[in-house]
Scaffold this motif. Structure first.
Motif, mmCIF file in Angstrom:
data_model
loop_
_atom_site.group_PDB
_atom_site.id
_atom_site.type_symbol
_atom_site.label_atom_id
_atom_site.label_comp_id
_atom_site.label_asym_id
_atom_site.label_seq_id
_atom_site.Cartn_x
_atom_site.Cartn_y
_atom_site.Cartn_z
ATOM 1 N N GLY A 165 2.218 -6.480 7.694
ATOM 2 C CA GLY A 165 2.240 -7.297 8.904
ATOM 3 C C GLY A 165 1.333 -8.501 8.780
ATOM 4 O O GLY A 165 1.693 -9.626 9.133
ATOM 5 N N ASP A 166 0.156 -8.261 8.244
ATOM 6 C CA ASP A 166 -0.806 -9.349 8.086
ATOM 7 C C ASP A 166 -0.278 -10.394 7.100
ATOM 8 O O ASP A 166 -0.360 -11.603 7.344
ATOM 9 N N LEU A 167 0.260 -9.932 5.989
ATOM 10 C CA LEU A 167 0.787 -10.855 4.976
ATOM 11 C C LEU A 167 1.910 -11.695 5.567
ATOM 12 O O LEU A 167 1.998 -12.902 5.353
ATOM 13 N N LEU A 168 2.760 -11.031 6.317
ATOM 14 C CA LEU A 168 3.881 -11.721 6.940
ATOM 15 C C LEU A 168 3.397 -12.801 7.893
ATOM 16 O O LEU A 168 3.897 -13.923 7.909
ATOM 17 N N ALA A 169 2.384 -12.449 8.684
ATOM 18 C CA ALA A 169 1.840 -13.409 9.644
ATOM 19 C C ALA A 169 1.260 -14.614 8.902
ATOM 20 O O ALA A 169 1.462 -15.761 9.297
ATOM 21 N N ARG A 170 0.554 -14.343 7.808
ATOM 22 C CA ARG A 170 -0.021 -15.444 7.039
ATOM 23 C C ARG A 170 1.070 -16.338 6.465
ATOM 24 O O ARG A 170 0.966 -17.569 6.485
ATOM 25 N N VAL A 171 2.104 -15.715 5.940
ATOM 26 C CA VAL A 171 3.170 -16.475 5.293
ATOM 27 C C VAL A 171 3.946 -17.305 6.319
ATOM 28 O O VAL A 171 4.257 -18.474 6.079
ATOM 29 N N LEU A 172 4.229 -16.700 7.454
ATOM 30 C CA LEU A 172 4.960 -17.442 8.486
ATOM 31 C C LEU A 172 4.136 -18.628 8.979
ATOM 32 O O LEU A 172 4.671 -19.714 9.228
ATOM 33 N N ALA A 173 2.833 -18.428 9.115
ATOM 34 C CA ALA A 173 1.970 -19.529 9.545
ATOM 35 C C ALA A 173 1.976 -20.636 8.491
ATOM 36 O O ALA A 173 2.072 -21.823 8.817
ATOM 37 N N ALA A 174 1.907 -20.245 7.226
ATOM 38 C CA ALA A 174 1.906 -21.244 6.151
ATOM 39 C C ALA A 174 3.235 -21.991 6.096
ATOM 40 O O ALA A 174 3.302 -23.142 5.666
ATOM 41 N N ALA A 175 4.288 -21.327 6.538
ATOM 42 C CA ALA A 175 5.609 -21.959 6.517
ATOM 43 C C ALA A 175 5.806 -22.873 7.727
ATOM 44 O O ALA A 175 6.870 -23.444 7.909
ATOM 45 N N GLY A 176 4.780 -22.995 8.553
ATOM 46 C CA GLY A 176 4.841 -23.978 9.625
ATOM 47 C C GLY A 176 5.136 -23.408 10.999
ATOM 48 O O GLY A 176 5.414 -24.157 11.930
ATOM 49 N N HIS A 177 5.052 -22.084 11.147
ATOM 50 C CA HIS A 177 5.311 -21.491 12.452
ATOM 51 C C HIS A 177 3.992 -21.161 13.152
ATOM 52 O O HIS A 177 2.956 -21.032 12.518
ATOM 53 N N GLU A 178 4.095 -21.023 14.463
ATOM 54 C CA GLU A 178 2.934 -20.649 15.249
ATOM 55 C C GLU A 178 2.981 -19.141 15.430
ATOM 56 O O GLU A 178 3.938 -18.630 16.023
ATOM 57 N N VAL A 179 1.999 -18.443 14.926
ATOM 58 C CA VAL A 179 2.076 -16.989 14.848
ATOM 59 C C VAL A 179 1.019 -16.330 15.720
ATOM 60 O O VAL A 179 -0.140 -16.745 15.722
ATOM 61 N N SER A 180 1.431 -15.300 16.467
ATOM 62 C CA SER A 180 0.485 -14.483 17.205
ATOM 63 C C SER A 180 0.592 -13.058 16.678
ATOM 64 O O SER A 180 1.677 -12.509 16.533
ATOM 65 N N VAL A 411 -10.672 -4.056 -1.325
ATOM 66 C CA VAL A 411 -9.688 -4.752 -0.490
ATOM 67 C C VAL A 411 -8.754 -5.625 -1.324
ATOM 68 O O VAL A 411 -7.540 -5.607 -1.129
ATOM 69 N N ASP A 412 -9.312 -6.382 -2.253
ATOM 70 C CA ASP A 412 -8.463 -7.303 -3.017
ATOM 71 C C ASP A 412 -7.390 -6.548 -3.797
ATOM 72 O O ASP A 412 -6.221 -6.933 -3.804
ATOM 73 N N ALA A 413 -7.795 -5.473 -4.446
ATOM 74 C CA ALA A 413 -6.832 -4.707 -5.248
ATOM 75 C C ALA A 413 -5.783 -4.057 -4.344
ATOM 76 O O ALA A 413 -4.593 -4.033 -4.671
ATOM 77 N N ALA A 414 -6.226 -3.534 -3.197
ATOM 78 C CA ALA A 414 -5.281 -2.894 -2.284
ATOM 79 C C ALA A 414 -4.292 -3.915 -1.722
ATOM 80 O O ALA A 414 -3.086 -3.673 -1.672
ATOM 81 N N ARG A 415 -4.791 -5.065 -1.340
ATOM 82 C CA ARG A 415 -3.901 -6.110 -0.828
ATOM 83 C C ARG A 415 -2.883 -6.523 -1.874
ATOM 84 O O ARG A 415 -1.701 -6.691 -1.579
ATOM 85 N N TRP A 416 -3.338 -6.723 -3.079
ATOM 86 C CA TRP A 416 -2.439 -7.139 -4.157
ATOM 87 C C TRP A 416 -1.356 -6.079 -4.374
ATOM 88 O O TRP A 416 -0.186 -6.388 -4.533
ATOM 89 N N ALA A 550 -6.269 -20.755 -5.613
ATOM 90 C CA ALA A 550 -7.051 -20.371 -4.436
ATOM 91 C C ALA A 550 -6.151 -20.300 -3.202
ATOM 92 O O ALA A 550 -6.258 -19.369 -2.396
ATOM 93 N N ASN A 551 -5.253 -21.275 -3.052
ATOM 94 C CA ASN A 551 -4.389 -21.277 -1.878
ATOM 95 C C ASN A 551 -3.387 -20.119 -1.915
ATOM 96 O O ASN A 551 -3.075 -19.529 -0.884
ATOM 97 N N ALA A 552 -2.897 -19.804 -3.095
ATOM 98 C CA ALA A 552 -1.974 -18.672 -3.219
ATOM 99 C C ALA A 552 -2.706 -17.375 -2.870
ATOM 100 O O ALA A 552 -2.179 -16.528 -2.142
ATOM 101 N N LEU A 553 -3.919 -17.222 -3.362
ATOM 102 C CA LEU A 553 -4.688 -16.017 -3.061
ATOM 103 C C LEU A 553 -5.033 -15.955 -1.572
ATOM 104 O O LEU A 553 -4.967 -14.890 -0.958
ATOM 105 N N ALA A 554 -5.381 -17.100 -0.997
ATOM 106 C CA ALA A 554 -5.718 -17.127 0.430
ATOM 107 C C ALA A 554 -4.527 -16.686 1.275
ATOM 108 O O ALA A 554 -4.676 -16.013 2.289
#
Length: 564
Positions: A165-180, A411-416, A550-554
């Motif tokens: 869910g978090d990844l999706l929210a980040r990606v949608l925001a990066a794609a130019g959408h307003e995410v809540s 966290v980093d390994a789990a997220r990846w 850095a941006n891809a990781l962020a």
RNA sequence: GCGCCCGUAGCUCAGUGGACAGAGCAUCUGACUUCGGAUCAGAUGGUCGGGGGUUCGAAUCCCUCCGGGCGCGCCA
């Protein structure tokens, strides 16, 4: 200027098709046939096919009743004519250098040096926005995820939904959408009262009720019970509810803390109780009733879900008058749309797939576009330790909490791990393996590339070398051009991820870019005082690579360390 | 029984209509006394679960069979 080179190529191809029609070399197409052909530009699997390719000629073969090769030739001639006319001064010639026709009808393109130079310069002039897109149609998107009831700490079974869910929210925001980001939970039902009853039983050294909760956290809650609360509970109609509500707020705060530790933050915490209290459920049911999809039977109130293809109708109010969970779902839909969201995303466990139909059907029945209600079902994770599956149950108290997982794996390994796998596939997570292989984990490979660049930049500044103001002229050879090509892909990767609602493309991209960089590092000496001009150009390129990593990781919520 | 999801290299997984099917790990062989060896170069390894069909083209779409997971409450 558009950051996506792919999009610019696609526009050029569309333009060539139109001008071929205008110039008479291709006939016009009826609107209905034309709308079935979308111009699709992709990166070829094999580098010898160029930087971009389109299958448009093959798509047009049927409507035009011509061979794909002939159409490809026509389109290529159109594009090459433009490049020739514009050479040295305009957009297309700055974008691509050649158009090749390849059987069975592909058009292959090679990027111009100028396009790569402009991209690298743009990254360095505005690093923060590199990779972020402007959506063609920006939407207000509500992403609801985790939504575990606050009857116990989050366990590792909740991990995948939280990350996805978090990844999706980040990606949608990066794609130019307003995410809540929204967390929905029940704060008043039977589960909460069971939690309270369990705590009271433990406190009085009595047997925990059959459907109560065990686990060490229940004992901790019992030990922490404030005396004043116990007093006021004693005089209440139902002490278990009073204690349960106190406990669930404590547990909820703990859940929030765990999630923050994961890097998962929510904008809105919504309770099921508020939907009832504020009348959302009532109004939604009235809406359904007006539309003729509600009836009474056996003393209960039903939604005629079968009108929309469901295999049975669904109860909204039970015969005892109590609303079902589904009733709240209905109210919640209207509440969300009232907050003027264009698109609702639900991230649910795969075990909820039986309820997907009724929720979408209710949305349809209330007059909403079912396409705006998107439910993603997240497949299960089998957590394994030393080859043995770890079973989990909150009621029995046997589970590994999210915090314990993070203590072990990071966290980093789990997220990846979760970002690199599609959410529809059941996966195994071997905790011991994850720990043992941590040094071999691709996430460290990518982070290492980032840190290595940081080290190069430090070395450069010690040596007194600075970045070139522009990489103009610095990308004419390999390996520079190859690295620049890899870097330039980020905006397309982001768009694809948002489109597919999947993040594997981002981890794959980051790994590929790291590989390309490491090979570059082997072949090209960046800091070389004997060749300051070349060094300055390479430093700029390498700095742009670092920004891209850095941006891809962020985007994945993963740290990009300067030192490892 | 019905419905949904999944089945790709030894393992964990990408690829979901395009050009010879990929990555990481594992295994094996190699590499620079210069910017970080958590690196690099190479090799081994695949009836894309089986079969049929649609298409110029199928791991990808359809049908069927086999195997696995999850659902099928006036629970949440």
């Amino acid at each position: 200027m558009e950051d996506s080179l792919r999009e610019r190529v696609a526009e050029a191809v569309t333009g060539a098709w139109q001008s071929a029609i205008a110039g008479g070399s291709l006939p016009p197409l009826p609107d209905d046939e034309r709308s079935q052909v979308d111009v699709h530009v992709e990166r070829p699997a094999h580098p010898e096919h160029g930087d971009f390719a389109t299958n448009l000629a093959m798509k047009l073969a049927r409507p035009y009743r011509r061979s794909p090769m002939a159409i490809a030739q026509t389109l290529a001639a159109e594009l090459e004519g433009q490049i020739g006319r514009e050479a040295g001064r305009t957009q297309l010639a700055d974008l691509i250098t050649s158009v090749e026709v390849a059987p069975p009808g592909f058009l292959n393109f090679r990027l111009s040096e100028r396009a790569l130079e402009a991209t690298i310069d743009r990254i360095l002039s505005e690093p923060k926005s590199w990779g972020r897109r402007q959506a063609a149609i920006p939407q207000r998107v509500n992403v609801e995820f985790v939504s575990a009831n606050p009857t116990g700490p989050l366990h590792i079974g909740n991990a995948r939904g939280a990350f996805v869910g978090d990844l999706l929210a980040r990606v949608l925001a990066a794609a130019g959408h307003e995410v809540s980001r929204e967390y929905y939970f029940n704060d008043f039902g039977a589960q909460v009262s069971n939690l309270g009853a369990s705590i009271l039983a433990l406190r009085d050294a009595k047997e925990v009720p059959e459907d109560g909760y065990r686990g060490s956290y229940v004992a901790e809650l019992a030990a922490d019970l404030p005396p004043r609360l116990v007093e006021s509970a004693g005089t209440a109609d139902d002490p278990a509810v009073v204690v349960g509500q106190w406990a669930s707020e404590r547990v909820r705060a703990g859940i929030e803390a765990s999630l923050e530790r994961l890097g998962v933050h929510f904008d809105v915490w919504k309770t099921e109780g508020s939907l009832h209290r504020e009348g959302w459920v009532e109004r939604a049911v009235a809406k359904l009733r007006e539309a003729g999809y509600v009836y009474e039977r056996d003393g209960a109130t039903w939604f005629r879900s079968t009108d929309f293809g469901d295999d049975k109708d669904r109860v909204i109010y039970r015969s005892n008058g109590q609303p079902t969970y589904f009733a709240a779902d209905i109210g919640y839909i209207t509440e969300k749309f009232r907050r003027s969201f264009d698109h609702l995303v639900y991230v649910w466990g795969a075990d909820h797939h039986g309820t997907v139909a009724r929720v979408r059907n209710a949305a349809t029945a209330m007059g909403y576009d079912p396409a705006a209600v998107e439910i993603l079902l997240i497949a299960w994770v089998r957590f394994v330790r030393d080859g043995r599956e770890i079973s989990m149950s909150k009621r029995s108290g046997e589970f590994i909490t999210l915090d314990e997982l993070l203590d072990e794996v990071g966290v980093d390994a789990a997220r990846w791990f979760f970002a690199s796998r599609g959410h529809t596939t059941g996966i195994d997570f071997d905790i011991e393996l994850a720990k043992k292989q941590s040094n071999e984990n691709p996430v460290y490979y990518v982070q290492y590339a980032h840190a290595r660049i940081a080290s190069i930049l430090r070395k450069a500044s010690e040596t007194g070398l600075s970045l070139a103001d522009s990489v103009e002229g610095a990308l004419s050879d390999e390996p520079e051009a190859g690295l620049a090509r890899a870097v330039a892909r980020l905006p397309d990767v982001v768009e694809d991820a948002a489109e597919a609602k999947e993040t594997q493309g981002i981890t794959a991209f980051a790994t590929e870019l790291a590989t390309t960089f490491h090979a570059f590092y082997r072949d090209a000496r960046v800091v070389d005082p004997d060749e300051p001009d070349r060094s300055r150009g390479r430093l700029a390129l390498v700095a742009a690579t670092q920004v891209t990593l850095a941006n891809a990781l962020a985007l994945l919520g993963i740290s990009a360390p300067e030192l490892m």
